[in-house]
Design a protein around this motif. Sequence first.
Motif: not given
Length: 299
Positions: A131-148
């Motif tokens: 997903n090239n957009r920013y994501c709220d990982i907590v709201a969308e129930r992801f364990d991790f996100g990756v960003r610059s």
Amino acid sequence: MNDSKQFNDLYAFVQVAKFGSFTQAAMALNVQPSALSHRMNDLEKRLKIKLLNRTTRSVSTTEAGQQLLERTAPMFNIIQQEIHALSDYTDKMIGKIRINTPERPAFELIYPKINRFLAENPEVELEVFINNRYCDIVAERFDFGVRSGQDLAQDMIAVRISAKNTMTVVASPSYINQFGGPNDLQDLRAHRCIVTSFNPDYRLSEWEFMVHGQLHKIRVPESLVFNSLALVKLAANDGLGITWLPRTTVEDEIKAGKLIEFFTNINITYPPMYLYYAKNKHKTPVINALIELLRWQND
């Protein structure tokens, strides 16, 4: 009423409401869409209230259904988290991990390391959502996100997983033979430029360089636009235009002579990529193992 059936039907309702589709929810629950629809009808009859609005194309919650969703979905999430937490009491590497990441880190930083890890730990379930957009990982129930590193929220724990990101302008020999190469940055405006788009509203058509220590920006023509770095690179290799990409993405093509670099003395370098997660994240053995696996080891 059988309590277990009530519980199961409520969980099924949460899935239908979350997906907004009987077909997708049925796939997640491994049941037939028609059977799931009947279960929702029965649930509404038992509760004596309408929970879902149905059309031929979509499903949405009623006001009552939305209230039920908001109050019950967090409870199911807590139950799932507690079940996953049980892996702390076993020596086996087991559990499910969900990662939300842009395309380049997925291909260049994550998959090359997890390939062998997953083969050695077959009971680990992994979901990598590009997903090239920013994501709220907590709201969308992801364990991790990756960003610059320049885009990280302060309330997250960040683990560096890459070197710094240097950009470069490249074109194929076939394009250069046909149209010539740019002699200076202003020449880019006269060329066919292949542009990356992170979402429908934002295109990376303002290319950045460091000229005598100062940030210099050039807005280039949007001759071709793709929301995939893989397609941008493919188009450049095929001689369809000039593009601006992370050097690590095109390093092999540059070494092989399939792409030619321009303006290497003024390339801009951005901060490294980071794996990030919530401060209160419950860390199981498999999550700790993944963090260490992806952690950047070089200086």
